[in-house]
Motif scaffolding. Sequence first.
Motif, PDB file in Angstrom:
ATOM      1  N   ARG A   1      -2.857 -10.879   4.017  1.00  0.00           N
ATOM      2  CA  ARG A   1      -1.781 -10.070   3.429  1.00  0.00           C
ATOM      3  C   ARG A   1      -1.036  -9.255   4.484  1.00  0.00           C
ATOM      4  O   ARG A   1       0.082  -8.787   4.249  1.00  0.00           O
ATOM      5  CB  ARG A   1      -2.334  -9.135   2.346  1.00  0.00           C
TER       6      ARG A   1
ATOM      7  N   LYS B   1      -5.442  -8.250   8.023  1.00  0.00           N
ATOM      8  CA  LYS B   1      -5.951  -7.701   6.768  1.00  0.00           C
ATOM      9  C   LYS B   1      -5.914  -8.820   5.729  1.00  0.00           C
ATOM     10  O   LYS B   1      -4.871  -9.419   5.466  1.00  0.00           O
ATOM     11  CB  LYS B   1      -5.121  -6.509   6.291  1.00  0.00           C
TER      12      LYS B   1
ATOM     13  N   THR C   1       3.313  -6.334   6.256  1.00  0.00           N
ATOM     14  CA  THR C   1       2.627  -6.770   5.036  1.00  0.00           C
ATOM     15  C   THR C   1       3.490  -7.824   4.352  1.00  0.00           C
ATOM     16  O   THR C   1       4.685  -7.614   4.141  1.00  0.00           O
ATOM     17  CB  THR C   1       2.400  -5.583   4.078  1.00  0.00           C
TER      18      THR C   1
ATOM     19  N   ASN D   1       0.405 -13.658  -0.051  1.00  0.00           N
ATOM     20  CA  ASN D   1      -0.680 -13.926   0.892  1.00  0.00           C
ATOM     21  C   ASN D   1      -0.485 -15.280   1.573  1.00  0.00           C
ATOM     22  O   ASN D   1      -0.101 -16.252   0.922  1.00  0.00           O
ATOM     23  CB  ASN D   1      -2.034 -13.900   0.166  1.00  0.00           C
TER      24      ASN D   1
ATOM     25  N   VAL E   1       0.842  -1.187   0.000  1.00  0.00           N
ATOM     26  CA  VAL E   1       0.000   0.000   0.000  1.00  0.00           C
ATOM     27  C   VAL E   1       0.880   1.241   0.000  1.00  0.00           C
ATOM     28  O   VAL E   1       1.933   1.271   0.649  1.00  0.00           O
ATOM     29  CB  VAL E   1      -0.918   0.010   1.250  1.00  0.00           C
TER      30      VAL E   1
ATOM     31  N   SER F   1      -6.759 -10.729   1.898  1.00  0.00           N
ATOM     32  CA  SER F   1      -6.374 -10.466   0.508  1.00  0.00           C
ATOM     33  C   SER F   1      -7.372  -9.568  -0.216  1.00  0.00           C
ATOM     34  O   SER F   1      -7.024  -8.910  -1.203  1.00  0.00           O
ATOM     35  CB  SER F   1      -6.218 -11.776  -0.262  1.00  0.00           C
ATOM     36  N   ASP F   2      -8.620  -9.539   0.257  1.00  0.00           N
ATOM     37  CA  ASP F   2      -9.626  -8.657  -0.362  1.00  0.00           C
ATOM     38  C   ASP F   2      -9.633  -7.278   0.278  1.00  0.00           C
ATOM     39  O   ASP F   2     -10.540  -6.477   0.055  1.00  0.00           O
ATOM     40  CB  ASP F   2     -11.019  -9.294  -0.278  1.00  0.00           C
ATOM     41  N   PHE F   3      -8.607  -6.988   1.136  1.00  0.00           N
ATOM     42  CA  PHE F   3      -8.394  -5.705   1.795  1.00  0.00           C
ATOM     43  C   PHE F   3      -9.373  -5.421   2.936  1.00  0.00           C
ATOM     44  O   PHE F   3      -9.375  -4.329   3.494  1.00  0.00           O
ATOM     45  CB  PHE F   3      -8.407  -4.536   0.789  1.00  0.00           C
ATOM     46  N   THR F   4     -10.230  -6.370   3.284  1.00  0.00           N
ATOM     47  CA  THR F   4     -11.050  -6.189   4.492  1.00  0.00           C
ATOM     48  C   THR F   4     -10.169  -6.441   5.710  1.00  0.00           C
ATOM     49  O   THR F   4      -9.208  -7.216   5.654  1.00  0.00           O
ATOM     50  CB  THR F   4     -12.251  -7.162   4.511  1.00  0.00           C
ATOM     51  N   THR F   5     -10.499  -5.769   6.805  1.00  0.00           N
ATOM     52  CA  THR F   5      -9.686  -5.855   8.022  1.00  0.00           C
ATOM     53  C   THR F   5     -10.528  -6.374   9.180  1.00  0.00           C
ATOM     54  O   THR F   5     -11.690  -5.990   9.348  1.00  0.00           O
ATOM     55  CB  THR F   5      -9.112  -4.473   8.383  1.00  0.00           C
TER      56      THR F   5
ATOM     57  N   SER G   1      -3.672   0.848  -3.033  1.00  0.00           N
ATOM     58  CA  SER G   1      -2.840  -0.309  -3.335  1.00  0.00           C
ATOM     59  C   SER G   1      -1.820   0.067  -4.406  1.00  0.00           C
ATOM     60  O   SER G   1      -2.079   0.909  -5.274  1.00  0.00           O
ATOM     61  CB  SER G   1      -3.705  -1.472  -3.835  1.00  0.00           C
TER      62      SER G   1
END
Length: 360
Positions: free
Chosen positions: A335, A294, A253, A257, A45, A296-300, A63
């Motif tokens: 990730r 976090k 990070t 993944n 990021v 791979s789909d960027f949800t945390t 990203s």
Amino acid sequence: MSDEINTRKIIHIDMDAFYASVEQMDFPEWKGKPIAVGGSETRGVVSAASYEARKYGVRSAMSGIQAKRNCPELIFVKPRFERYKEISNKIRRIFHDYTDLVEPLSLDEAYLDVTQNKKGNPSATLIAQEIRHRIASEVGLTASAGISVNKFVAKIASDYNKPNGQKTVPPDEVIPFLEQLDISKFYGIGKVTTQKMYQHGIFTGKDLKAKTKDYLEQHFGKSGGFYYAIVRGIHNSAVKPNRISKSVAAEHTFHENLTSEIFLQERLERIAAALEKRLKKHHISGKTVTLKIKYSDFTTQTRSKTLPYFIADKGLLNETARELLYQERLKESVRLLGISLSNLNTEIKKTVVVQLRFDF
């Protein structure tokens, strides 16, 4: 307008594209070129973007893949946080030549209360100009400044003439300034709340000011009272020179993944060790351990546990984080992992600030 907002002279200094500007200063071959600090063409990021990159829509928290898509000529630069801290310390020494009431928000911005100052200068505007000139000549970077009667208005004002500019909002102009402002420019009102306000017919500060306190609290909960006050220029938070962190964190990070808790467990040990180093450096301990995941789909996702005693040891940090990791199944491949410690022993400290009124 309340007399309470007439009692202080607050400056908010914000460095211009700080991380990226440091890199362009240290490596002249990157001057005038679009660079992103952090991230890569395939992972990670963006931490910061130069103004040349921002013209293409490259922003922090974007990203690396999207940033490169926006700007094919983008140059990715590895962050050098020790260098940024070194430069930040030089800048803070300049601040302290004018006042000891300095509240850093991060490496690249701070509030200064210059109601009373070491130079005996009654003009906060001239002090801000002098500080910005010194940063440019002694450090080699540009800064922007906002000057007003409280932190909230000063923060907004520092964005007004960026980069390398400043804006003063004196007491009698605070209300007109806030009334004409787009609601999205209000510090503390994010994208989601902005859209909600639009749905309620609130597009400017003037629209917000037209709503009653009851109306705002009914539709925006506890924050409604805050919105009611700030649009009237009321924000009495003092500049806190010994601003105490509410949490200390370390995160990482991954290049690829990870899907297995076993592999993640190994990474947790390293993160816990890094966090222990930070905690011991500042003699900090805490009770609440939070694991940040976090996907791979960027949800945390975050999971927390509060212990009955203070800890700072990497073994206990890792043990608690590992317990949180196995609390429930992973939703996706991972990730990023992070561990933070809050409910700190530093929260018992207090700072007393006495402020007097002078002509603006």
